[in-house]
Structures are given as structure tokens and as C-alpha cells.
Design a protein around this motif. Structure first.
Motif, PDB file in Angstrom:
ATOM      1  N   LEU A 168      -2.903  -4.633   4.026  1.00 24.43           N
ATOM      2  CA  LEU A 168      -3.096  -3.248   5.021  1.00 24.43           C
ATOM      3  C   LEU A 168      -3.232  -3.534   6.427  1.00 24.43           C
ATOM      4  O   LEU A 168      -2.697  -2.624   7.189  1.00 24.43           O
ATOM      5  CB  LEU A 168      -4.115  -2.559   4.438  1.00 24.43           C
ATOM      6  CG  LEU A 168      -3.844  -1.931   2.756  1.00 24.43           C
ATOM      7  CD1 LEU A 168      -5.205  -1.239   2.415  1.00 24.43           C
ATOM      8  CD2 LEU A 168      -2.692  -1.072   2.839  1.00 24.43           C
ATOM      9  N   ALA A 199       5.086   0.129  -0.745  1.00 19.16           N
ATOM     10  CA  ALA A 199       4.679   1.256   0.280  1.00 19.16           C
ATOM     11  C   ALA A 199       5.927   1.872   0.759  1.00 19.16           C
ATOM     12  O   ALA A 199       7.053   1.511   0.595  1.00 19.16           O
ATOM     13  CB  ALA A 199       4.284   0.004   1.476  1.00 19.16           C
ATOM     14  N   THR A 208       7.190   4.892  -4.969  1.00 14.58           N
ATOM     15  CA  THR A 208       6.576   5.235  -3.725  1.00 14.58           C
ATOM     16  C   THR A 208       6.934   6.326  -2.606  1.00 14.58           C
ATOM     17  O   THR A 208       6.184   6.954  -2.100  1.00 14.58           O
ATOM     18  CB  THR A 208       5.901   3.819  -2.796  1.00 14.58           C
ATOM     19  OG1 THR A 208       5.518   2.917  -4.053  1.00 14.58           O
ATOM     20  CG2 THR A 208       4.695   3.804  -2.145  1.00 14.58           C
ATOM     21  N   VAL A 252       0.556   3.594  -0.256  1.00 11.52           N
ATOM     22  CA  VAL A 252       0.795   2.309  -0.777  1.00 11.52           C
ATOM     23  C   VAL A 252       0.360   2.653  -2.317  1.00 11.52           C
ATOM     24  O   VAL A 252      -0.652   3.314  -2.676  1.00 11.52           O
ATOM     25  CB  VAL A 252      -0.348   1.335  -0.285  1.00 11.52           C
ATOM     26  CG1 VAL A 252      -0.400  -0.019  -0.939  1.00 11.52           C
ATOM     27  CG2 VAL A 252       0.123   1.044   1.041  1.00 11.52           C
ATOM     28  N   THR A 253       1.027   2.077  -3.400  1.00  7.17           N
ATOM     29  CA  THR A 253       0.767   2.171  -4.805  1.00  7.17           C
ATOM     30  C   THR A 253       0.192   0.910  -5.129  1.00  7.17           C
ATOM     31  O   THR A 253       0.764  -0.151  -4.789  1.00  7.17           O
ATOM     32  CB  THR A 253       1.796   2.714  -5.554  1.00  7.17           C
ATOM     33  OG1 THR A 253       2.883   1.783  -5.074  1.00  7.17           O
ATOM     34  CG2 THR A 253       2.200   4.169  -5.314  1.00  7.17           C
ATOM     35  N   ILE A 277      -3.570   5.789   5.967  1.00  8.20           N
ATOM     36  CA  ILE A 277      -2.861   5.240   4.920  1.00  8.20           C
ATOM     37  C   ILE A 277      -3.504   5.717   3.613  1.00  8.20           C
ATOM     38  O   ILE A 277      -4.609   5.967   3.235  1.00  8.20           O
ATOM     39  CB  ILE A 277      -3.006   3.728   4.915  1.00  8.20           C
ATOM     40  CG1 ILE A 277      -2.322   2.933   6.081  1.00  8.20           C
ATOM     41  CG2 ILE A 277      -2.674   2.918   3.452  1.00  8.20           C
ATOM     42  CD1 ILE A 277      -2.401   1.508   6.190  1.00  8.20           C
ATOM     43  N   PHE A 328       6.113  -4.220  -0.473  1.00  8.09           N
ATOM     44  CA  PHE A 328       4.826  -4.457   0.134  1.00  8.09           C
ATOM     45  C   PHE A 328       4.279  -5.662  -0.958  1.00  8.09           C
ATOM     46  O   PHE A 328       3.691  -6.832  -0.061  1.00  8.09           O
ATOM     47  CB  PHE A 328       3.882  -3.212   0.549  1.00  8.09           C
ATOM     48  CG  PHE A 328       2.523  -3.686   0.927  1.00  8.09           C
ATOM     49  CD1 PHE A 328       2.491  -4.602   2.099  1.00  8.09           C
ATOM     50  CD2 PHE A 328       1.289  -2.881   0.413  1.00  8.09           C
ATOM     51  CE1 PHE A 328       1.357  -4.839   2.636  1.00  8.09           C
ATOM     52  CE2 PHE A 328       0.304  -3.301   0.785  1.00  8.09           C
ATOM     53  CZ  PHE A 328       0.057  -3.865   2.092  1.00  8.09           C
ATOM     54  N   VAL A 347       2.939  -3.445  -6.587  1.00  3.09           N
ATOM     55  CA  VAL A 347       2.351  -3.013  -5.120  1.00  3.09           C
ATOM     56  C   VAL A 347       3.458  -2.638  -4.559  1.00  3.09           C
ATOM     57  O   VAL A 347       4.340  -3.500  -4.266  1.00  3.09           O
ATOM     58  CB  VAL A 347       1.618  -4.107  -4.598  1.00  3.09           C
ATOM     59  CG1 VAL A 347       1.062  -3.646  -3.247  1.00  3.09           C
ATOM     60  CG2 VAL A 347       0.550  -4.526  -5.470  1.00  3.09           C
ATOM     61  N   VAL A 372      -3.676   5.248  -0.602  1.00  3.73           N
ATOM     62  CA  VAL A 372      -3.765   4.471  -1.457  1.00  3.73           C
ATOM     63  C   VAL A 372      -3.815   5.185  -2.896  1.00  3.73           C
ATOM     64  O   VAL A 372      -4.655   5.726  -3.208  1.00  3.73           O
ATOM     65  CB  VAL A 372      -4.913   3.336  -1.410  1.00  3.73           C
ATOM     66  CG1 VAL A 372      -4.544   2.313  -2.648  1.00  3.73           C
ATOM     67  CG2 VAL A 372      -4.613   2.851  -0.326  1.00  3.73           C
TER      68      VAL A 372
END
Length: 401
Positions: A327, A222, A192, A214-215, A339, A241, A220, A341
Motif C-alpha cells: 500500500l 487493486a 475490483t 484493494v481486495t 484507499i 496488485f 489480492v 480495503v
């Protein structure tokens, strides 16, 4: 009299070269005199740096500019295709390897699935893949380096994969192993962080100074940009995250905690729920695609969403709800400008991005959402591997972060 140590002088020369190279990348074709004005370095020093860059085949002359009264200035620009670099994105399901020019354009790319792969050591397996990949290049010495990104906790300074439970990696000194085997400079970072570097260097959000990337896919993660610097944390572990808790009555996570966000929004969770719901008789267009035990993939799920399949949309709405909770916490804590994504679940999925925007605008502090938006990655399906390449490019061009 002030003495300058030899090491200091060498460092300053290298720093000047990197700064000048970045200016040429962004503003070329450009004259040496213009560069001197921008960086406020003497024309002699600029000329010396450019000569060194031309010797390294990173820069080339490209015609003449407009005269301001004397001789027409000779312009210089990046020489993007004489050298190349390799970016490698590793996640729990696949390894993507790509060769790039200096503008981060993909020249060659392969993807190797890890789903049914058996290997005793991922490092050795990765070295073999790279050796095969490099066979197609006649001049391997033209490779500026290899940069590799992983999910999980990575010590970028030491080139160590500190913790990646999905790949069973713990304190793996990957940089040392790669350089010993391939004799090519190697860079390691979190995936990320790489994606955020790509956005800052080559994406749509280069001017922003406070961003979060954010992936969402196999896991997941960040990456947080604060005042134009990536926040890495005390030991390089910032950005986990997916392992923030959203439900203490939830399931146990592979990290050992309870109710982690990742357990509610990752692809594994979506896949399990889809298969369970269809097994219980819930109708979905995907049931037609899963005959003969065909595996449900992210691509098939995305196709179902585009076709407005009721079950796929119901599950994606729940994912947007839980990710939205996380988020909102990031927005209220960091107050970012945007942000982004990315990741396989977010790519080419405007419905999902819209649902996330609706949720966070409703639940975040109003003061934090003025001119704020959640946006998709600039690079779509290539975001992971361009992110990997950007780790090396960031070092080469000595970017500001």
C-alpha cells in the motif's frame, strides 16, 4: 450546412437518455424543467427522453412540485422495482448471484460454494446456476442484464476472461456464451473494478476523483481511479496488485514469479500458517473449533480476531505488515485521496484497518498522507456482488467513469 449522420443522432439520443436517467436517479423527484436547466438540453428533447424512459418502465411520474407562477410541474423519479438486473461475483471459493433493483438494493441472493464442486466447464456450470436462479422470476424479459465479475485479468470490452489461474480460465469468451444461452445482455469485468464502480456510484466516496480499491481474500487485487477514470492498462490487465514482488527470496507463486505479495497476505497463506502453528502446539481458541477435522474458515478466523486470540492477532499483524508495504508503494506512486480495503479478510475487521493505517502513515511520504486514510468498503460482505451489479448500472446510467 453541417450534416448529422443517422448513427450520430441515435448515439446522441441514447447518451441524452442515459444522462437524464442518471440525474433522475440522483436528484428525483425532479421536474422536466429542472432537468433541462441542469443538462442544458431543450425542454422538448428532455420530454422526449423521459417519455422513452417511461415507456421502458425506468422512470415514473410522482406527484407535483411547487409552482413558480404557472401550473405546478409534474415530477418524475426512478421506477426502481419494475425492472431488475442480476449481479454475479465469482471467486476461487464461491459464486454469489443476486437480483437487484435500480438503486442497487439486493432483492434476492444465493451463494454456491466451489470448494468441493466438480465441473468440466465453469461457463456451463454458471449458465446452469443462472437458469435455476431465473426460474423464480415470472417476467424474465424485465431483466435489464447480467453482469459478472472475476478475479484476474478481464477484457471488459470484449467480455473475455483473459487469465484466471485459480479457476483455470484462459481467454474464455464468457459474454458470448452467456448471451447465446440466456438471451440476456451480459457484462464482464474484473471484480475490483466492479467494487470501485460501486463506491463511486452508491458508496461513501462518490465525490472523490483519485481512489484506490484493494481486495484481499482468496487473492489480492487493486483498482485505480485516476482523475475520475479507471486505469485499465494497455490490455486491460492493470491492477494485479497481488502479483507485485515484495521478496525475491520468497516462494514461487502460481503465476510463475517469485515472492508475490499474494503469497504473504491471501487467505490460503493465513489458513496454512494457522493450521501449521496449531499442529506445532501453539495455543489458540481456534483449536477448539477445529475438532473432527473441521475446516478453518475466514469467518472463524475473524471471530478469533474479535476475541483477541493471540495467534490470530500475530498472524494478522504480519498480514498488515506485508500488505502495508504494498500500500505504501501505491500511495507514493498514485497519491490517492483514499484507499478502500474490501474483501472477506477486511470486512468487519476494524483492527486490521487500524493496523494498515498505522503502517502507511509511518512509512509513506508525508506529502501524500495529508487528509489521507485507509477505509473499509461501504458495503461490507455484499461489496463483491454489489460491485458486479455496478458494472451494468454504470453502463445504464452512463456514469462519468
Amino acid at each position: 450546412m453541417t450534416l448529422v449522420r443517422t448513427g450520430d443522432a441515435k448515439l446522441i439520443r441514447e447518451l441524452n437518455k442515459a444522462i437524464i436517467l442518471d440525474i433522475i436517479r440522483k436528484q428525483g423527484p425532479i421536474s422536466r424543467a429542472e432537468i433541462s436547466k441542469i443538462v442544458q438540453i431543450s425542454p422538448t428533447t428532455v420530454a422526449s427522453c423521459i417519455n422513452a424512459l417511461m415507456k421502458d418502465s425506468l422512470v415514473m411520474e410522482s406527484g407535483t412540485g411547487v409552482s413558480s407562477g404557472g401550473r405546478k410541474p409534474i415530477l418524475v423519479q426512478l421506477n426502481p422495482n419494475d425492472r431488475f438486473l442480476i449481479g454475479v461475483a465469482v471467486n476461487a471459493s464461491k459464486i454469489t448471484i443476486a437480483a437487484f433493483n435500480l438503486y442497487a438494493n439486493v432483492q434476492k441472493k444465493i451463494t454456491h460454494s466451489l470448494q468441493n464442486e466438480t465441473y468440466s466447464d465453469l461457463s456451463d456450470f454458471l449458465i446452469t446456476l443462472l437458469q435455476d436462479f431465473l426460474e423464480d422470476f415470472d417476467q424474465k424479459e424485465d431483466c435489464l442484464g447480467i453482469s459478472i465479475t472475476f478475479q484476474g485479468i478481464v477484457d471488459a470490452d470484449k467480455g473475455v476472461v483473459v487469465y484466471n489461474p485459480k479457476l483455470n480460465m484462459s481467454n474464455v469468451s464468457l459474454k458470448d456464451k452467456m448471451e447465446e444461452a440466456l438471451h440476456i445482455p451480459t457484462y464482464i469485468d474484473n471484480d475490483t473494478n466492479g467494487s470501485l464502480l460501486a463506491e463511486k456510484g452508491y458508496g461513501h466516496y462518490q465525490q472523490a476523483k483519485n481512489l484506490i480499491y484493494v481486495t484481499i481474500g482468496d487473492g489480492v487485487g487493486a483498482s485505480v481511479l485516476v482523475n475520475d477514470a479507471i486505469y485499465r492498462g494497455y490490455l486491460g490487465g492493470a491492477g494485479e496488485f497481488g502479483h507485485t514482488t515484495i521478496n525475491f527470496n520468497g516462494p514461487i507463486c502460481e503465476c510463475g514469479n517469485i515472492g508475490c505479495l499474494e503469497n504473504y497476505v491471501s487467505w490460503q497463506t493465513i489458513q496454512s500458517r494457522m493450521e501449521e502453528e496449531m499442529a506445532n502446539g501453539k495455543k489458540s481458541t481456534m483449536s477448539m473449533w477445529l475438532k473432527d477435522n473441521e475446516q478453518l474458515t475466514i469467518e472463524k478466523f475473524q471471530q478469533a480476531v474479535l476475541q483477541e486470540d493471540p495467534l490470530a492477532l500475530e498472524i494478522l499483524d504480519d498480514v498488515a505488515f506485508y500488505l502495508g508495504i504494498g500500500l505504501v508503494n501505491l500511495i507514493n506512486l498514485f497519491n490517492p485521496e483514499k484507499i478502500m480495503v474490501g474483501g472477506e479478510l477486511a470486512n468487519d475487521n476494524p483492527y486490521f484497518i487500524r493496523k494498515l493505517n498505522e503502517f502507511v502513515l509511518k512509512h509513506s511520504l508525508e506529502t501524500h498522507t495529508e487528509k489521507f486514510a485507509i477505509l473499509p468498503s461501504s458495503f461490507g460482505a455484499d461489496s463483491e456482488v454489489i460491485g458486479a451489479a455496478s458494472v451494468l448500472l454504470h453502463d445504464l446510467f452512463h456514469s462519468t467513469i
